[in-house]
Design a protein around this motif. Structure first.
Motif, PDB file in Angstrom:
ATOM      1  N   VAL A  71       0.928  -1.146  -0.035  1.00 19.42           N
ATOM      2  CA  VAL A  71      -0.182  -0.086   0.080  1.00 19.42           C
ATOM      3  C   VAL A  71       0.895   1.229   0.061  1.00 19.42           C
ATOM      4  CG1 VAL A  71      -1.687   1.150   1.293  1.00 19.42           C
ATOM      5  CG2 VAL A  71      -1.916  -1.242   1.218  1.00 19.42           C
TER       6      VAL A  71
ATOM      7  N   TYR B 232      -3.845   6.045  -0.234  1.00 23.21           N
ATOM      8  CA  TYR B 232      -5.490   5.831  -0.094  1.00 23.21           C
ATOM      9  C   TYR B 232      -6.178   6.767  -0.866  1.00 23.21           C
ATOM     10  CZ  TYR B 232      -3.686   3.009   3.997  1.00 23.21           C
ATOM     11  OH  TYR B 232      -2.811   2.113   4.510  1.00 23.21           O
TER      12      TYR B 232
ATOM     13  N   PRO C 237      -7.297   1.234  -0.440  1.00 24.63           N
ATOM     14  CA  PRO C 237      -5.662   1.295  -0.402  1.00 24.63           C
ATOM     15  C   PRO C 237      -5.202   1.087  -1.905  1.00 24.63           C
ATOM     16  CG  PRO C 237      -6.341  -1.070   0.123  1.00 24.63           C
ATOM     17  CD  PRO C 237      -7.708  -0.059  -0.094  1.00 24.63           C
TER      18      PRO C 237
END
Length: 234
Positions: free
Chosen positions: A47, A50, A90
């Protein structure tokens, strides 16, 4: 204070996230959370950032007012909604993003009820956890607590008034949000329109530490000069 009166008070308070859910109240009947079917492959990548995806409910509900599938959100039985939380997503580096990470955990009816005025669709709550949340959190409770924290921190301009502005552009919509949320800049606020030019989603961009950050081109969407129409649902 009675619950209905409190809901009305919160709905009328400017600058609160709950103003997006006018008199929302979860149904008294037991909730069921439908199963979710994967719509793509498992993809486990690190990740990097976001997206907080916010759906403009009046546009989503146009033509769905009598749909049994969307009754709570669109019929008026659960209240009237402005922006609702579509999901916290994510993102990976570049075009890759994690999805459908393996998990045995599911969204319980109690957890769905707790968040129904933020995301007024039990299927969507279950889907967002299974497709996105499991790639960033060990439990649906932690995932939705993170999403709820970001959601509750937002302040909302009067988009009913703004929707009546002549010559409204994406830049105007972004600037109104930024003025209500000084922690953001316009390049951190993405917008999505349908092919007819009506607003469908706002997408807010965050870094790995969940601080607002500049959107990439995919997140940002339409350019500032693009004309925008906002359906009020009235």
């Amino acid at each position: 204070m009675k619950r209905a009166a409190l809901a009305l008070l919160l709905a009328l308070m400017p600058g609160t996230a709950w103003a997006q859910a006018y008199q929302c109240q979860a149904p008294a009947a037991p909730l069921s959370v439908p199963p979710v079917t994967m719509d793509g492959p498992v993809r486990q990548v690190p990740v990097a950032r976001y997206t907080l995806a916010l759906s403009w409910s009046p546009e989503f509900c146009r033509g769905r007012e009598t749909s049994a599938r969307n009754a709570f959100q669109c019929s008026g039985s659960g209240g009237r909604f402005g922006f609702i939380l579509h999901g916290l997503w994510p993102e990976g580096r570049g075009s890759a993003y994690p999805q459908w990470c393996p998990t045995r955990r599911t969204v319980s009816p109690a957890l769905a009820r707790q968040h129904l005025c933020m995301t007024p669709d039990t299927w969507l709550l279950a889907h967002e956890w299974a497709k996105h949340g499991a790639c960033m959190s060990g439990t649906p409770e932690r995932y939705f607590a993170t999403a709820r924290g970001l959601w509750n921190a937002l302040r909302w301009p009067d988009y009913d008034r703004i929707s009546r502005q002549q010559g409204l552009t994406a830049g105007d919509v972004r600037q109104a949000f930024v003025e209500a949320n000084p922690g953001f800049t316009a390049d951190q606020v993405g917008l999505r329109l349908n092919p007819r030019g009506w607003l469908t989603e706002m997408r807010l961009c965050y870094d790995r530490r969940l601080r607002p950050t500049r959107c990439n081109n995919w997140q940002l969407g339409v350019a500032d000069e693009t004309e925008v129409r906002i359906w009020r649902g009235l």
